[in-house]
Write a protein that holds these residues in place. Structure first.
Motif, short mmCIF file in Angstrom:
data_model
loop_
_atom_site.label_atom_id
_atom_site.label_comp_id
_atom_site.label_asym_id
_atom_site.label_seq_id
_atom_site.Cartn_x
_atom_site.Cartn_y
_atom_site.Cartn_z
N GLN A 1 0.76 -1.23 0.10
CA GLN A 1 -0.15 0.00 -0.01
C GLN A 1 0.87 1.21 -0.01
OE1 GLN A 1 -3.18 0.14 -0.23
NE2 GLN A 1 -3.76 -1.96 -0.08
N GLN B 1 -6.14 6.05 12.23
CA GLN B 1 -4.86 5.35 11.33
C GLN B 1 -4.31 6.58 10.92
OE1 GLN B 1 -5.41 3.48 7.84
NE2 GLN B 1 -4.48 1.61 8.36
N HIS C 1 -8.14 10.70 4.92
CA HIS C 1 -7.72 10.26 3.65
C HIS C 1 -8.67 9.13 3.32
CE1 HIS C 1 -5.55 6.97 1.29
NE2 HIS C 1 -5.39 8.08 0.46
N SER D 1 -4.09 -3.83 8.18
CA SER D 1 -3.48 -3.34 9.43
C SER D 1 -3.82 -4.48 10.31
CB SER D 1 -4.17 -2.15 10.22
OG SER D 1 -3.83 -1.04 9.43
N LYS E 1 -14.89 8.57 -5.94
CA LYS E 1 -16.01 8.95 -7.14
C LYS E 1 -17.42 8.48 -7.05
CE LYS E 1 -13.42 12.36 -8.25
NZ LYS E 1 -13.78 13.82 -7.74
N GLU F 1 -12.93 2.20 2.54
CA GLU F 1 -12.32 0.75 2.82
C GLU F 1 -13.28 -0.28 3.56
OE1 GLU F 1 -8.60 1.25 4.65
OE2 GLU F 1 -8.36 -0.67 5.34
C1 MC0 Z 1 -7.96 10.56 -4.66
N1 MC0 Z 1 -9.21 11.04 -4.98
C2 MC0 Z 1 -9.67 11.06 -3.64
C3 MC0 Z 1 -8.97 10.33 -2.79
N2 MC0 Z 1 -7.73 10.06 -3.60
N3 MC0 Z 1 -11.04 11.36 -3.16
C4 MC0 Z 1 -11.15 11.09 -1.88
N4 MC0 Z 1 -10.33 10.65 -0.86
C5 MC0 Z 1 -9.18 10.19 -1.55
N5 MC0 Z 1 -8.21 9.85 -0.69
C6 MC0 Z 1 -9.94 11.58 -5.91
C7 MC0 Z 1 -8.92 12.64 -6.76
O1 MC0 Z 1 -9.11 13.94 -6.12
C8 MC0 Z 1 -9.49 12.58 -8.31
O2 MC0 Z 1 -10.58 13.42 -8.28
C9 MC0 Z 1 -9.90 10.96 -8.36
O3 MC0 Z 1 -10.19 10.66 -6.97
C10 MC0 Z 1 -9.01 9.91 -8.92
O4 MC0 Z 1 -7.64 10.58 -8.19
P1 MC0 Z 1 -6.24 10.64 -9.13
O5 MC0 Z 1 -5.37 11.64 -8.13
O6 MC0 Z 1 -6.61 10.78 -10.54
O7 MC0 Z 1 -5.89 9.07 -8.80
P2 MC0 Z 1 -5.00 8.42 -8.08
O8 MC0 Z 1 -3.79 7.70 -8.97
O9 MC0 Z 1 -4.44 9.20 -6.93
O10 MC0 Z 1 -5.83 7.32 -7.46
C11 MC0 Z 1 -6.68 7.74 -6.38
C12 MC0 Z 1 -7.21 6.02 -5.95
C13 MC0 Z 1 -5.87 5.42 -5.47
C14 MC0 Z 1 -8.25 6.31 -4.78
C15 MC0 Z 1 -7.98 5.44 -7.15
O11 MC0 Z 1 -5.38 6.51 -4.17
C16 MC0 Z 1 -6.36 4.13 -4.55
O12 MC0 Z 1 -6.47 3.19 -5.27
N6 MC0 Z 1 -6.43 3.99 -3.27
C17 MC0 Z 1 -6.73 2.83 -2.69
C18 MC0 Z 1 -5.57 2.25 -1.89
C19 MC0 Z 1 -4.83 3.25 -0.88
O13 MC0 Z 1 -5.56 4.32 -0.80
N7 MC0 Z 1 -3.86 2.79 0.02
C20 MC0 Z 1 -3.36 3.71 1.01
C21 MC0 Z 1 -4.10 3.27 2.33
P3 MC0 Z 1 -10.63 14.51 -9.46
O14 MC0 Z 1 -12.05 14.98 -8.84
O15 MC0 Z 1 -9.44 15.42 -9.22
O16 MC0 Z 1 -10.76 13.74 -10.75
S1 MC0 Z 1 -3.58 1.79 2.98
C22 MC0 Z 1 -4.37 1.46 4.22
O17 MC0 Z 1 -5.15 2.20 4.63
C23 MC0 Z 1 -3.99 -0.07 4.81
C24 MC0 Z 1 -2.73 0.03 5.37
C25 MC0 Z 1 -5.17 -0.44 6.08
O18 MC0 Z 1 -6.24 0.41 6.16
O19 MC0 Z 1 -5.07 -1.33 6.65
#
Ligand code: MC0
Length: 142
Positions: free
Chosen positions: A39, A59, A82, A114, A125, A133
């Motif tokens: 991640q 977290q 986040h 975790s 979106k 999550e």
């Molecule tokens: C991005 N966007 C969000 C966002 N991240 N909106 C709300 N909350 C967030 N955290 C929005 C952007 O502003 C954009 O909107 C659209 O989503 C697409 O984002 P992007 O910037 O074009 O794309 P990426 O490459 O940044 O991907 C975003 C995405 C990615 C959410 C798909 O971060 C992802 O797959 N996340 C899932 C995994 C993750 O976050 N892991 C870290 C935590 P606009 O309007 O500008 O188009 S790991 C974790 O938490 C574990 C350890 C656990 O809980 O146990």
């Protein structure tokens, strides 16, 4: 489907500094720390409460690099909430049901989360702008 809020994930630049702030300000205690390479985060779980389905936590997430989900989030939006993680009894089943309702799944199958949990993310979106999550606690936490 949702049993509780498992945790609220907060993106930060400096994990140690943010842990100290939450401990000092809210009298919370870190119960687990982990580096999750898949991640792209270094994270800490601060315990809030225990419920029937498992615990609830804050977290804190520091990115392992700029080209990670949390690294990109910080660059675009700065520090802050986040994602919100909901406890479910069975993450695989929840993914099938939610996916069947037209919500984009960022994970087709569960990944490691975790404290031994199984996790999967839904596209922000499709969930009112909230990165969502799903968390299935391991047996010992349930
Ligand atoms: C991005 N966007 C969000 C966002 N991240 N909106 C709300 N909350 C967030 N955290 C929005 C952007 O502003 C954009 O909107 C659209 O989503 C697409 O984002 P992007 O910037 O074009 O794309 P990426 O490459 O940044 O991907 C975003 C995405 C990615 C959410 C798909 O971060 C992802 O797959 N996340 C899932 C995994 C993750 O976050 N892991 C870290 C935590 P606009 O309007 O500008 O188009 S790991 C974790 O938490 C574990 C350890 C656990 O809980 O146990």
């Amino acid at each position: 489907m949702f049993m509780r809020i498992d945790h609220v994930g907060i993106a930060c630049h400096d994990l140690e500094e943010k842990i100290a702030f939450f401990e000092r300000t809210f009298e919370l205690t870190v119960v687990a720390r982990e580096v999750n390479e898949e991640q792209g985060v270094k994270e800490a779980m601060l315990h809030i409460a225990d419920g029937e389905g498992g615990g609830s936590y804050i977290q804190l997430l520091e990115p392992l690099g700029p080209d990670t989900p949390v690294g990109k989030f910080l660059a675009k939006r700065g520090e802050g909430v986040h994602h919100v993680a909901f406890g479910v009894p069975d993450v695989t089943q929840a993914l099938q049901e939610i996916g069947g309702r037209g919500i984009r799944l960022l994970d087709e199958k569960p990944r490691h989360g975790s404290m031994g949990s199984s996790i999967a993310f839904l596209h922000p979106k499709d969930v009112g702008g909230m990165l969502t999550e799903l968390v299935q606690a391991p047996e010992r936490r349930a």
